[in-house]
Scaffold this motif. Sequence first.
Motif, PDB file in Angstrom:
ATOM      1  N   ALA A 213      82.963  -2.288  24.537  1.00 52.17           N
ATOM      2  CA  ALA A 213      81.825  -2.838  23.800  1.00 52.17           C
ATOM      3  C   ALA A 213      80.525  -2.459  24.490  1.00 52.17           C
ATOM      4  N   ASP A 214      79.535  -2.159  23.671  1.00 54.23           N
ATOM      5  CA  ASP A 214      78.232  -1.806  24.247  1.00 54.23           C
ATOM      6  C   ASP A 214      77.166  -1.926  23.166  1.00 54.23           C
ATOM      7  N   HIS A 215      75.918  -1.710  23.564  1.00 55.17           N
ATOM      8  CA  HIS A 215      74.782  -1.876  22.664  1.00 55.17           C
ATOM      9  C   HIS A 215      74.689  -0.699  21.692  1.00 55.17           C
ATOM     10  N   ALA A 216      74.531  -0.975  20.397  1.00 54.75           N
ATOM     11  CA  ALA A 216      74.491   0.080  19.387  1.00 54.75           C
ATOM     12  C   ALA A 216      73.184   0.873  19.441  1.00 54.75           C
ATOM     13  N   GLY A 217      72.165   0.336  20.114  1.00 56.18           N
ATOM     14  CA  GLY A 217      70.885   1.021  20.153  1.00 56.18           C
ATOM     15  C   GLY A 217      70.651   1.781  21.444  1.00 56.18           C
ATOM     16  N   THR A 218      71.076   1.233  22.537  1.00 57.96           N
ATOM     17  CA  THR A 218      70.697   1.801  23.828  1.00 57.96           C
ATOM     18  C   THR A 218      71.779   2.666  24.462  1.00 57.96           C
ATOM     19  N   THR A 219      72.985   2.691  23.907  1.00 56.69           N
ATOM     20  CA  THR A 219      74.063   3.490  24.506  1.00 56.69           C
ATOM     21  C   THR A 219      74.060   4.882  23.898  1.00 56.69           C
ATOM     22  N   ARG A 220      73.882   5.909  24.748  1.00 57.13           N
ATOM     23  CA  ARG A 220      73.852   7.269  24.238  1.00 57.13           C
ATOM     24  C   ARG A 220      75.217   7.628  23.665  1.00 57.13           C
ATOM     25  N   LEU A 221      75.226   8.504  22.659  1.00 53.67           N
ATOM     26  CA  LEU A 221      76.492   8.862  21.993  1.00 53.67           C
ATOM     27  C   LEU A 221      77.522   9.338  23.004  1.00 53.67           C
ATOM     28  N   ARG A 222      77.088  10.167  23.963  1.00 56.49           N
ATOM     29  CA  ARG A 222      78.075  10.750  24.877  1.00 56.49           C
ATOM     30  C   ARG A 222      78.615   9.742  25.881  1.00 56.49           C
ATOM     31  N   ASP A 223      77.946   8.592  25.984  1.00 54.84           N
ATOM     32  CA  ASP A 223      78.416   7.569  26.928  1.00 54.84           C
ATOM     33  C   ASP A 223      79.334   6.537  26.263  1.00 54.84           C
ATOM     34  N   ARG A 224      79.564   6.703  24.991  1.00 59.40           N
ATOM     35  CA  ARG A 224      80.313   5.669  24.271  1.00 59.40           C
ATOM     36  C   ARG A 224      81.822   5.871  24.361  1.00 59.40           C
ATOM     37  N   ASP A 225      82.520   4.717  24.326  1.00 56.87           N
ATOM     38  CA  ASP A 225      83.972   4.728  24.130  1.00 56.87           C
ATOM     39  C   ASP A 225      84.215   3.860  22.887  1.00 56.87           C
ATOM     40  N   ASP A 226      84.109   4.505  21.712  1.00 59.17           N
ATOM     41  CA  ASP A 226      84.080   3.787  20.435  1.00 59.17           C
ATOM     42  C   ASP A 226      85.433   3.871  19.724  1.00 59.17           C
ATOM     43  N   PRO A 227      86.216   2.793  19.701  1.00 58.93           N
ATOM     44  CA  PRO A 227      87.561   2.847  19.116  1.00 58.93           C
ATOM     45  C   PRO A 227      87.546   3.002  17.592  1.00 58.93           C
ATOM     46  N   MET A 228      86.381   2.767  16.969  1.00 56.12           N
ATOM     47  CA  MET A 228      86.293   2.902  15.515  1.00 56.12           C
ATOM     48  C   MET A 228      86.531   4.356  15.086  1.00 56.12           C
ATOM     49  N   LEU A 229      86.183   5.296  15.958  1.00 54.68           N
ATOM     50  CA  LEU A 229      86.374   6.712  15.615  1.00 54.68           C
ATOM     51  C   LEU A 229      87.865   7.042  15.540  1.00 54.68           C
ATOM     52  N   ALA A 230      88.633   6.549  16.505  1.00 56.99           N
ATOM     53  CA  ALA A 230      90.080   6.793  16.494  1.00 56.99           C
ATOM     54  C   ALA A 230      90.717   6.119  15.284  1.00 56.99           C
ATOM     55  N   ASN A 259      82.999  -7.315  16.284  1.00 57.55           N
ATOM     56  CA  ASN A 259      82.667  -7.398  14.860  1.00 57.55           C
ATOM     57  C   ASN A 259      81.198  -7.743  14.629  1.00 57.55           C
ATOM     58  N   ALA A 260      80.329  -7.044  15.309  1.00 55.29           N
ATOM     59  CA  ALA A 260      78.883  -7.235  15.152  1.00 55.29           C
ATOM     60  C   ALA A 260      78.263  -5.915  14.709  1.00 55.29           C
ATOM     61  N   VAL A 261      77.260  -6.018  13.841  1.00 56.83           N
ATOM     62  CA  VAL A 261      76.633  -4.807  13.299  1.00 56.83           C
ATOM     63  C   VAL A 261      76.016  -3.971  14.420  1.00 56.83           C
ATOM     64  N   ASN A 262      75.433  -4.627  15.422  1.00 60.70           N
ATOM     65  CA  ASN A 262      74.693  -3.888  16.449  1.00 60.70           C
ATOM     66  C   ASN A 262      75.484  -3.730  17.756  1.00 60.70           C
ATOM     67  N   ALA A 263      76.821  -3.782  17.638  1.00 55.46           N
ATOM     68  CA  ALA A 263      77.643  -3.599  18.842  1.00 55.46           C
ATOM     69  C   ALA A 263      78.705  -2.533  18.613  1.00 55.46           C
ATOM     70  N   ILE A 264      78.890  -1.662  19.590  1.00 52.98           N
ATOM     71  CA  ILE A 264      80.031  -0.738  19.569  1.00 52.98           C
ATOM     72  C   ILE A 264      81.271  -1.606  19.789  1.00 52.98           C
ATOM     73  N   PRO A 265      82.312  -1.433  18.980  1.00 55.06           N
ATOM     74  CA  PRO A 265      83.483  -2.312  19.126  1.00 55.06           C
ATOM     75  C   PRO A 265      84.206  -2.116  20.460  1.00 55.06           C
ATOM     76  N   SER A 266      84.786  -3.188  20.945  1.00 55.40           N
ATOM     77  CA  SER A 266      85.635  -3.105  22.129  1.00 55.40           C
ATOM     78  C   SER A 266      87.074  -2.820  21.732  1.00 55.40           C
ATOM     79  N   ARG A 267      87.410  -3.215  20.525  1.00 51.85           N
ATOM     80  CA  ARG A 267      88.797  -3.042  20.094  1.00 51.85           C
ATOM     81  C   ARG A 267      88.875  -3.097  18.562  1.00 51.85           C
ATOM     82  N   VAL A 268      89.739  -2.228  18.010  1.00 56.54           N
ATOM     83  CA  VAL A 268      90.027  -2.274  16.581  1.00 56.54           C
ATOM     84  C   VAL A 268      91.545  -2.430  16.430  1.00 56.54           C
ATOM     85  N   THR A 269      91.953  -3.442  15.668  1.00 57.70           N
ATOM     86  CA  THR A 269      93.372  -3.636  15.366  1.00 57.70           C
ATOM     87  C   THR A 269      93.536  -3.424  13.871  1.00 57.70           C
TER      88      THR A 269
END
Length: 380
Positions: A213-230, A259-269
């Motif tokens: 999980a991380d901030h949707a505005g301040t986290t650079r794309l390359r620094d993200r670990d976004d499970p929504m993509l998988a 499950n927040a609009v402005n947060a990168i998800p920590s987990r998707v089930t």
Amino acid sequence: VLNRLWDELAPLGRDPGTGGYRRYVWDRADLALREWFAGTAQELGAEVVVDRAGNQWAWWGDPDADGPGLVLGSHLDSVPDGGAYDGPLGIASAFAAVARRPPTRPLAVVSFSDEEGARFGIACAGSRLLTGALDPAVALGHRDGDGTTRADALAAAGLPEPSADPEMVARIGTFVELHVEQGRGLVDLGAPVGVASSIWPHGRWRFTFAGRADHAGTTRLRDRDDPMLAYAAAVLAAREAASRHGGVATFGKVRVEPNAVNAIPSRVTAWLDARASDEQVVQAIVRDVSQHCQVLEESWTGDTRFDTGLSSRLAGLLDNAPVLATGAGHDAGVLAQQGIPAAMLFVRNPTGVSHSPDEHAEQADCEAGVNALVRVVEAL
Ligand SMILES: [Zn+2]
């Protein structure tokens, strides 16, 4: 009789916003439906019994003294925003048939509990518990969306823990489940009523995609670990694999944390439902989708063939009604897998739509279904 029963059922558990039904095991709608079942059964002179797995039975005659009986019925619970016909049509039609032709030998109408598994995630829990196909200890640990276990839900409703009920199973001579068709088979064949030959093998798999999980505005794309993509890749892979292997695959339920609009998800089930006419095809689809994913098989039902002698006898009884396979699971399939003689009748669905408020059956076809059950009561 069918019209009156239908009017009584119409308001129970109906969401005024969507027009769909929300009837989940042990909730308020479910308890109202149980009351309706018991009241209708008593009015028709039946003895109402709840088995040790929580299913409701209306018995005419004495199956213990006079041998096992013919059992009709289906289920009253629904998927979220389900249609009016899936389940209740089988029970209301069975009561209407009995009202028309009072049984002279042991006969029951059954309402299987928790068929859709909308609350605890396991389909046909009532019939599986009844027949011993589902371990009660496992079932008690199932959690609903709020984290409530089945054990807690039962305790809150003042109900005992479930168990298999071999004595009730021994009372079942033959089970015939009437159900609205959940496809367009009968529309294409021009027939109001059909007989089931088999149920496609099917299962449910839980996929877990972990990230950070991380901030949707301040986290650079390359620094993200976004499970929504998988997860998104898995959805596309499921469609592709189903199309390539010749089956169907659906991600219809997903949970995102936090499950927040402005947060990168920590987990998707997410839950995959896959089905095909052949077991190997289903396994191939799931294998393809689950590469590089963490997957847990939550349920699996192999190819279910209904008793061919019984199915062809019913088809003959109903003026050579068509015999067809279905991709939908049912309590009749659970019973058939346990070696209990079981069969299904389908009533035509003009659009084929099901698990939706748009599900429909014409009144004339519903009456044809009742007539079919009357013939079954007379012949069996
Ligand atoms: Zn159903």
